[in-house]
Design a protein around this motif. Structure first.
Motif, short mmCIF file in Angstrom:
data_model
loop_
_atom_site.label_atom_id
_atom_site.label_comp_id
_atom_site.label_asym_id
_atom_site.label_seq_id
_atom_site.Cartn_x
_atom_site.Cartn_y
_atom_site.Cartn_z
N THR A 148 0.82 -1.22 0.00
CA THR A 148 0.00 0.00 0.00
C THR A 148 0.85 1.27 0.00
N VAL A 149 1.91 1.25 0.80
CA VAL A 149 2.66 2.49 1.00
C VAL A 149 3.80 2.64 0.00
N ALA A 150 4.56 1.56 -0.21
CA ALA A 150 5.82 1.71 -0.94
C ALA A 150 5.75 1.24 -2.39
N LYS A 151 4.96 0.23 -2.65
CA LYS A 151 4.97 -0.35 -4.00
C LYS A 151 4.62 0.67 -5.09
N PRO A 152 3.63 1.52 -4.86
CA PRO A 152 3.35 2.53 -5.90
C PRO A 152 4.56 3.42 -6.18
N VAL A 153 5.33 3.71 -5.16
CA VAL A 153 6.54 4.54 -5.36
C VAL A 153 7.57 3.74 -6.16
N VAL A 154 7.74 2.47 -5.80
CA VAL A 154 8.70 1.61 -6.50
C VAL A 154 8.31 1.48 -7.98
N GLU A 155 7.04 1.31 -8.23
CA GLU A 155 6.57 1.18 -9.63
C GLU A 155 6.88 2.45 -10.41
#
Ligand code: ADP
Ligand code: MG
Length: 436
Positions: A148-155
């Motif tokens: 929820t928190v980090a994956k969108p940033v990583v993508e």
């Protein structure tokens, strides 16, 4: 994990079905060399840029190509109703053994995760509701937090943008658990750093892409190399033209696979502990910063489904098309404890420490306040932390903040100040304005 099974190219479709798409999908936004990083407040998205983090031509280096045509590129149009807003999640850790036996202090927080709300109770008569992008109860798994928190940033970073994930909170509330947990014995316990690298490794190809890391500690305004502890006071360098921030004096290691990364992280954590023991301080007083630089080759046909398409990529001297290389940077920051350090009674080095220790954290708070108020001046030059964040916390960069609290009313004042910090950060929007 070995990289032999790694898949090349873009993330799978499931990987890409993110809840929070990149922060630049709105009208008039753009990236590339002509983009000027710009923050504004979320209810005033189309304001004029003012002098602050954005005063410099921090080109939206979040997404840059080696081809000269990057200005033709426009960011992906994704369906984000609030593109660019810093996402703020709150996580409450379970009561620890001491708190469980602490009958004098009841819990002061009550969660409504489905409404993304948290109720903070001062006493039986006074309580206040606060809304966040996500509210994680004690039972929330490390996997869920990451996704929820980090994956969108990583993508977003895999798509060529810079990004930052930061954990903020009082010492003992779970910042390192959330961000830096290695999960050696139990992979389900792995924190954001390990999961992020796992995703990055799976979505890059060793033969054509490169993933490099540096691991730094910022203590009393000195940058130390956690992979080579003899290196201290490492300078931050900012490219005058592009605004790109780097720490060239730090050790840079090309990551081979996940096992390699785990080893490096472990070495860094051990050095962090040793450095702090030597200085007779605690790691809670320093910021740990994982910096991951990615260079990703993109074939033209991979770009055809996106608005990032290069119009005329470079050719070599035989006329063959050269691959486009995207550069991006991910910062994962385990911030120093947010509790106030008592200067009273301190002398000598301790007083010196008390004055300096949280300069970076104070400065981050000032920047966040100024950004939330849409102030014309954002004091990013005041500290090393905000200087490091300059090109990864604004413009087209995507930022998530996870704030951590404990449940016990014993820490009510610190919990309140942590929540207020998160609330102010929720008002920040990163935008990019094209300078044509
Ligand atoms: P901080 O880095 O904020 O000082 P830590 O991450 O070191 O805090 O956490 C303090 C203690 O609480 C550690 O023993 C850690 O394992 C435990 N802890 C923190 N968060 C959780 C959680 N969500 N679930 C279980 N234990 C946790
Ligand atoms: Mg910690």
């Amino acid at each position: 994990m070995a990289t032999s099974g790694a898949t090349a190219g873009r993330p799978s479709s499931s990987h890409r079905s993110e809840r929070l798409p990149p922060n630049h999908g709105s009208n008039n936004h753009g990236s590339g060399r002509n983009g000027v990083a710009n923050f504004s407040v979320n209810n005033q998205q189309q304001q004029q840029p003012s002098q602050n983090l954005r005063s410099k031509n921090v080109s939206a280096n979040s997404r840059r190509s080696v081809t000269p045509t990057s200005r033709n590129r426009s960011p992906p149009q994704e369906n984000d109703p609030e593109p660019g807003r810093v996402r703020v999640a709150i996580r409450v850790r379970p009561r620890n053994a001491q708190e469980l036996s602490d009958a004098d202090y009841a819990d002061c927080v009550e969660l409504q995760p489905e409404l993304k709300k948290l109720k903070l109770r001062k006493n039986n008569w006074n309580s206040e509701f606060y809304k966040f992008d996500e509210v994680f109860a004690e039972s929330a798994s490390q996997k869920r937090i990451y996704e929820t928190v980090a994956k969108p940033v990583v993508e977003s970073v895999l798509n060529g943008y810079n990004g930052t994930v930061m954990a903020y909170g009082q010492t003992g509330t779970g910042k390192t658990y959330t961000v830096g947990r290695l999960g050696k014995d139990d992979v389900s316990e792995r924190g954001i750093m390990v999961r992020a690298l796992e995703d990055i490794i799976v979505n890059t190809t060793p033969s054509s892409d490169s993933v490099e890391m540096s691991f730094l500690q910022l203590y009393m305004e000195s940058i130390q190399d956690l992979l080579a502890p003899e290196k201290i006071n490492i300078p931050i360098v900012e490219d005058a033209k592009t605004g790109e921030v780097s720490v060239p004096g730090a050790t840079v290691v090309k990551i081979q696979d996940l096992d390699h990364f785990l080893q490096l992280l472990q070495i860094g954590e051990a050095n962090r502990l040793a450095a702090n023991t030597k200085l007779n301080t605690e790691s809670s007083r320093s910021h740990a910063i994982l910096m991951v630089n990615i260079r990703k080759s993109v074939k033209n046909d991979e770009e055809t489904d996106s608005s990032f398409q290069e119009k005329d990529s470079k050719t070599d001297r035989h006329g063959n098309q050269m691959p486009i290389v995207r550069k991006s940077k991910l910062l994962i920051v385990d911030l120093a404890g947010s509790e106030r350090i008592d200067k009273s009674g301190s002398e000598g080095r301790l007083l010196e420490e008390a004055k300096f220790i949280n300069l970076s954290l104070t400065s981050l708070g000032k920047c966040i306040n100024a950004l939330a108020e849409n102030s014309p001046h954002i004091p990013t030059r005041d500290s090393k932390l905000t200087r490091l964040l300059r090109d990864s916390f604004g413009g087209s960069a995507r930022t998530s903040l996870i704030i951590t609290i404990g449940p016990s009313s014993r820490h009510y004042p610190e919990t309140t100040s942590t929540i207020m910090f998160g609330q102010r950060a929720m008002k920040i929007v990163n935008t990019v304005k094209l300078r044509e």
